[in-house]
Scaffold this motif. Structure first.
Motif, mmCIF file in Angstrom:
data_model
loop_
_atom_site.group_PDB
_atom_site.id
_atom_site.type_symbol
_atom_site.label_atom_id
_atom_site.label_comp_id
_atom_site.label_asym_id
_atom_site.label_seq_id
_atom_site.Cartn_x
_atom_site.Cartn_y
_atom_site.Cartn_z
ATOM 1 N N ASP A 124 0.818 -1.224 0.000
ATOM 2 C CA ASP A 124 0.000 0.000 0.000
ATOM 3 C C ASP A 124 0.852 1.275 0.000
ATOM 4 O O ASP A 124 0.364 2.353 0.331
ATOM 5 C CB ASP A 124 -0.945 0.059 1.222
ATOM 6 N N TYR A 197 -4.888 6.133 -1.132
ATOM 7 C CA TYR A 197 -4.719 6.808 0.157
ATOM 8 C C TYR A 197 -4.005 8.150 0.013
ATOM 9 O O TYR A 197 -3.073 8.283 -0.775
ATOM 10 C CB TYR A 197 -3.903 5.918 1.099
ATOM 11 N N HIS A 225 -2.056 -0.873 -4.528
ATOM 12 C CA HIS A 225 -3.458 -0.690 -4.134
ATOM 13 C C HIS A 225 -3.875 0.486 -5.003
ATOM 14 O O HIS A 225 -3.537 1.627 -4.734
ATOM 15 C CB HIS A 225 -3.551 -0.361 -2.644
ATOM 16 N N HIS A 258 -4.897 -7.103 -3.881
ATOM 17 C CA HIS A 258 -6.303 -7.381 -3.531
ATOM 18 C C HIS A 258 -7.286 -6.904 -4.597
ATOM 19 O O HIS A 258 -8.096 -5.999 -4.360
ATOM 20 C CB HIS A 258 -6.649 -6.791 -2.169
ATOM 21 N N ASP A 415 -4.107 -9.532 2.836
ATOM 22 C CA ASP A 415 -4.226 -8.109 3.123
ATOM 23 C C ASP A 415 -4.497 -7.978 4.623
ATOM 24 O O ASP A 415 -5.116 -7.009 5.068
ATOM 25 C CB ASP A 415 -5.352 -7.464 2.284
#
Ligand SMILES: [Zn+2]
Length: 534
Positions: A124, A197, A225, A258, A415
């Motif tokens: 991430d 994010y 991600h 994911h 994850d």
């Protein structure tokens, strides 16, 4: 056709002589002999009955009748059990465990009890560029599982640009590039991003490419991600295209973390995502993905509901904006829309432990506080950090999950983050529900997508298969008992059914219990010669 009688007799005699000789001859000594199990080697080959022999940190034999050739210090009867390569979790968040000051926590038990022997960290975009120092600390403190490390785009951007929503200038970009290079040279397997994010979301595609190239030069993979798994910003399918472009322009393999279609606007779009990836693969691009087998994602209330502009400058700036009526109004409007995307307040289960909202949905909290869901969410966001606002967000549908699972370029990942049962139960979940009960994939495919294929994807040296000469990461599990025990309301319950587990030839689980040994190693990527300072 029948063989002439004399030849048949000679063959019988020589077989007797050979087997007699084998018994009489000195056997090779070994550490462990795993007897008579059902062996899945991690490939597409059929399973078979046989033995696995371990000496030191290696597998020395896989095949029938190992007992005739090896004299082992310890013999494990695996009759009726599955023997497989230790599972590889290519996307995990085990920091609570592996960075604990408590040696017992560092065994990383939630993963060991799933049969996992290697976890990937720093996903991430959060992986530190100080890979060397971090790896040395893990090795000195000892961890139960092997570790593979990413250098993180987000950690680097934050170090240089803090939480600001702006582009780097030339000097800042060069500084960020040098940090990626350093992480790669110290053993990172690639660069991870979490463009969903903040502050990573503030980066342009070009900025990401400029940094990814530093990883590409050193043999790295791009793990992401992606910017949008839903309909928050550019949309799922545009986000897939952005990822593919980064891989093409940086000249490196891309890996979707994911993979999913998240939220009411994109549910059912798995076929379109798959078509885009299959087309890129057909055109020669190296594109892969991992997946967790759960209908809820794990995130935090702030990440799920707040617009990104609201957190430009960090938490203090957010709180100021929430105090200022005009910006607070805009934030609430966008939160309302994000809540709709996520399927409403009933779909959001608060999972952080030991808080007034633990185990309750956002809808229930709104009711308890006699207010509307947005008010309740703001109240939680104001009083706690992302950690306290952990969320299981129910926004994937089964048909998408199953379709992604069947793709030959998809592997298993947990994850696994705090507060979501996937941290404790992903691999058993995939086996018990999707393989054993619902037969979406075969047991062989479950093993393959959790070991050999993952090792191939990331070019892990001599891992992921039961094969002589390979590192002895081996699991023995009971096919009838291997199952998840954790659920969304009780996310921290160890899985059952792993009876024996070796990591680098050392037993981490014996007879279903932790041995206390922490045999994990950091598996460092080695960049090509000449790409790093000596
Ligand atoms: Zn993620």
């Amino acid at each position: 056709m029948r063989a002439p009688r004399t030849i048949a007799i000679a063959a019988i005699w020589s077989a007797i002589i050979v087997s007699h000789f084998a018994c009489a001859a000195a056997k090779t000594s070994a550490d462990y002999l795993i007897r008579n199990g059902t062996i899945y080697v991690g490939s597409d080959d059929d399973e078979f009955r046989g033995d696995v022999v371990i000496t030191g940190d290696r597998i020395v034999y896989v095949g029938p009748h190992g007992n005739q050739r090896f004299d082992a210090r310890s013999v494990i009867d695996a009759t009726g059990k599955i023997v497989a390569p230790g599972f590889i979790d290519v996307n995990s968040h085990p920091e609570t465990y592996i960075r604990s000051t408590d040696a017992k926590q560092r065994l990383n038990a939630p993963w060991l009890f799933q049969g996992v022997t290697t976890v990937f960290i720093g996903v991430d975009g959060y992986g530190t560029p100080d890979v060397g120092a971090d790896a040395a600390q893990f090795e000195q403190q000892r961890v139960g599982t092997n570790l593979v490390m990413y250098v993180g785009f987000g950690a680097i951007r934050q170090r240089v640009l803090r939480d600001d929503a702006r582009a780097p200038d030339a000097a800042e970009l060069a500084k960020m590039q040098s940090l990626v290079a350093r992480g790669m040279c110290e053993g990172a397997i690639g660069m991870s991003t979490g463009l969903f994010y903040s502050p990573q979301s503030f980066a342009s595609t070009e900025e990401v490419i400029a940094l990814a190239k530093e990883s590409a030069k050193r043999g790295g993979i791009y793990d992401t991600h992606q910017r949008d798994e839903s309909s928050y910003g550019i949309g799922l399918l545009n986000s897939v295209q952005e990822t593919l472009r980064i891989g093409r322009e940086a000249g490196m393999p891309v890996h979707f973390a994911h993979i999913k279609a998240l939220g009411v606007d994109v549910q059912g779009k798995a076929p379109e995502v798959i078509a885009a990836i299959v087309a890129a693969r057909a055109a020669g691009q190296d594109v892969t993905a991992d997946q967790y087998p759960w209908t809820a994602s794990g995130t935090s209330l702030d990440a799920a509901l707040l617009p990104r502009w609201a957190v430009d400058g960090g938490r203090a700036a957010l709180l100021e904006r929430l105090d200022e009526p005009a910006s607070a109004m805009r934030i609430r409007e966008e939160m309302q829309e994000n809540l709709r995307r996520r399927g409403g307040a009933d779909s959001l289960l608060l999972t952080a432990s030991g808080l007034p909202w633990t185990g309750r949905t956002l809808a229930q909290m709104a009711q308890a506080w006699d207010t509307d869901p947005i008010d309740a969410a703001v109240r939680i966001i104001r009083t706690t950090t992302s950690r306290g606002a952990e969320l299981a967000s129910f926004n994937m549908i089964e048909s998408d999950i199953r379709l992604f699972m069947r793709q030959p370029w998809v592997v298993t990942s947990s994850d696994g983050s705090d507060g979501h049962p996937r941290q404790y139960a992903t691999f058993p979940m995939k086996y018990a529900k999707y393989s054993r009960a619902e037969k979406v994939i075969s047991v062989r495919e479950f093993v393959r997508s959790s070991s050999g294929r993952s090792a191939d994807m990331f070019k892990l040296d001599r891992r992921g298969y039961l094969k002589a000469g390979y590192f002895a990461d081996v699991v023995v599990l009971d096919p009838d008992r291997y199952a998840p025990k954790a659920d969304y309301v009780h996310p921290r319950v160890l899985s059952e059914g792993v009876e024996e587990l070796w990591v680098n030839g050392r037993a981490a689980i014996h007879q279903g219990k932790l041995t206390g040994d922490a045999p994990g190693r950091v598996l460092r990527h080695r960049p090509p010669a000449g790409t790093c300072p000596r």
